[in-house]
Structures are given as C-alpha cells and as structure tokens.
Write a protein that holds these residues in place. Structure first.
Motif, short mmCIF file in Angstrom:
data_model
loop_
_atom_site.label_atom_id
_atom_site.label_comp_id
_atom_site.label_asym_id
_atom_site.label_seq_id
_atom_site.Cartn_x
_atom_site.Cartn_y
_atom_site.Cartn_z
N SER A 1 1.03 -0.68 -0.12
CA SER A 1 0.08 -0.29 -0.33
C SER A 1 0.79 1.04 0.17
O SER A 1 0.51 2.53 -0.39
CB SER A 1 -0.78 0.14 1.05
OG SER A 1 -0.11 0.17 2.32
N GLU A 2 2.34 1.61 0.58
CA GLU A 2 3.20 2.07 0.22
C GLU A 2 4.11 2.12 -0.13
O GLU A 2 4.86 1.29 -0.48
CB GLU A 2 3.47 2.64 1.33
CG GLU A 2 4.91 4.13 1.84
CD GLU A 2 4.78 3.92 3.24
OE1 GLU A 2 4.12 4.69 4.27
OE2 GLU A 2 6.05 3.84 3.22
N LEU A 3 4.28 3.02 -1.35
CA LEU A 3 5.11 2.97 -2.70
C LEU A 3 6.20 4.09 -2.22
O LEU A 3 5.99 5.52 -2.19
CB LEU A 3 4.80 3.48 -3.60
CG LEU A 3 3.49 2.16 -4.40
CD1 LEU A 3 3.87 2.44 -5.76
CD2 LEU A 3 4.51 0.97 -4.62
N LYS A 4 7.68 3.55 -2.14
CA LYS A 4 8.69 5.04 -1.12
C LYS A 4 10.01 5.72 -3.10
O LYS A 4 9.85 4.98 -3.99
CB LYS A 4 9.47 3.80 -1.27
CG LYS A 4 9.37 3.28 0.56
CD LYS A 4 10.28 2.29 1.08
CE LYS A 4 9.66 0.78 0.45
NZ LYS A 4 10.70 -0.74 1.28
N LEU A 5 9.51 6.52 -2.95
CA LEU A 5 9.85 8.10 -3.70
C LEU A 5 11.14 8.30 -3.60
O LEU A 5 10.98 8.80 -2.43
CB LEU A 5 8.71 8.64 -4.43
CG LEU A 5 9.33 9.91 -5.28
CD1 LEU A 5 9.87 9.22 -6.32
CD2 LEU A 5 8.07 10.91 -5.46
N SER A 6 12.33 7.50 -4.05
CA SER A 6 14.02 8.61 -3.47
C SER A 6 14.16 9.53 -4.82
O SER A 6 13.74 9.37 -5.87
CB SER A 6 14.58 7.21 -3.82
OG SER A 6 15.70 8.31 -3.56
N VAL A 7 14.40 10.17 -4.35
CA VAL A 7 15.82 11.71 -4.76
C VAL A 7 15.95 11.94 -3.78
O VAL A 7 16.52 12.21 -2.58
CB VAL A 7 14.72 12.64 -4.98
CG1 VAL A 7 14.08 13.32 -4.30
CG2 VAL A 7 15.25 13.72 -6.60
N VAL A 8 17.72 12.12 -4.93
CA VAL A 8 18.30 13.11 -4.24
C VAL A 8 18.31 14.31 -3.73
O VAL A 8 19.26 14.26 -2.25
CB VAL A 8 19.91 12.40 -5.58
CG1 VAL A 8 21.25 13.09 -4.38
CG2 VAL A 8 20.04 11.18 -5.60
N VAL A 9 18.25 15.74 -4.20
CA VAL A 9 18.10 16.59 -3.33
C VAL A 9 16.57 16.79 -2.69
O VAL A 9 16.00 16.05 -2.91
CB VAL A 9 18.53 17.14 -4.95
CG1 VAL A 9 19.49 17.15 -5.69
CG2 VAL A 9 17.44 17.68 -5.89
N ALA A 10 16.90 17.24 -2.22
CA ALA A 10 15.66 18.50 -1.56
C ALA A 10 14.56 18.82 -2.33
O ALA A 10 14.74 19.22 -3.29
CB ALA A 10 16.13 19.43 -0.73
N PRO A 11 12.89 19.26 -1.70
CA PRO A 11 11.84 19.25 -3.06
C PRO A 11 12.66 21.08 -3.12
O PRO A 11 11.72 21.79 -4.10
CB PRO A 11 10.64 19.17 -1.79
CG PRO A 11 11.28 18.78 -0.75
CD PRO A 11 13.02 18.87 -1.00
#
Length: 106
Positions: free
Chosen positions: A22-32
């Motif tokens: 039910s939860e997908l993990k979204l990763s990004v290297v930098v901050a929003p």
C-alpha cells in the motif's frame, strides 16, 4: 548535463501486488527546494491524487533510502528497497552503464 529519469521498479507488478504494497517509496537525491526535487515531489503528489487511496507514495528526499549516496540509488531500485526514483543518468550510469552515453562528453 543531468537528465531526469523516472523509474518504476514495480512496472511489472500486478494490481493485486500494488494493493498489498500500500505504500510506494519515492526517492530523490536532492531536497524539494531544487528543481529535480520539486519535480519528484510533484510527481509523487500526482500519483497520490490519481491513486485515490489504492496506494500511497511516500517521498524520501536526500537519497535517504540509499544511504544518502546517489550512486547507490539505482541499485536500491533493482533490489526493491526503493519503488520509484527520480535521478540523474550520470549518477546511475555506474549501476547501468548505457546511461553514461546520455552524459557524454563528461
């Protein structure tokens, strides 16, 4: 030159498997705060809006799920530690060499 790549590790997953996860993990290297991070956050929000509760996308900036190492993010996608990612072809080319062609001549 950085190229933004959207990857879905669960592309071949059935709807039933996504529902169980039910939860997908979204990763990004930098901050929003940065354009790539803002795009990743917007993408996660759009997925949450369109999923209508079927699943949720949780946002992890700063490559938190890859030990804060951008070069390990693609491998984390491959192993399933991360479900979705927004990253740089240059950083991921170590794990997937064909991506290095996009970053030429660097």
């Amino acid at each position: 030159m950085f190229v933004m790549i959207f990857s879905i590790a669960m592309a071949n997953a059935s709807a039933e498997e996504v529902n169980r996860t039910s939860e997908l993990k979204l990763s990004v290297v930098v901050a929003p705060l940065y354009p790539m991070g803002a795009a990743a956050k917007s993408w996660g929000d759009a997925l949450n809006d369109s999923a209508k509760g079927t699943f949720t996308v949780k946002f992890y900036p700063g490559a938190q799920l890859a030990g804060r190492d951008a070069t390990k993010e693609f491998r984390a996608l491959q192993t399933g530690e991360i479900d979705l990612a927004v990253g740089s072809a240059l950083q991921w080319s170590d794990a997937f060499p064909p991506l290095a062609a996009i970053a030429l001549p660097w």
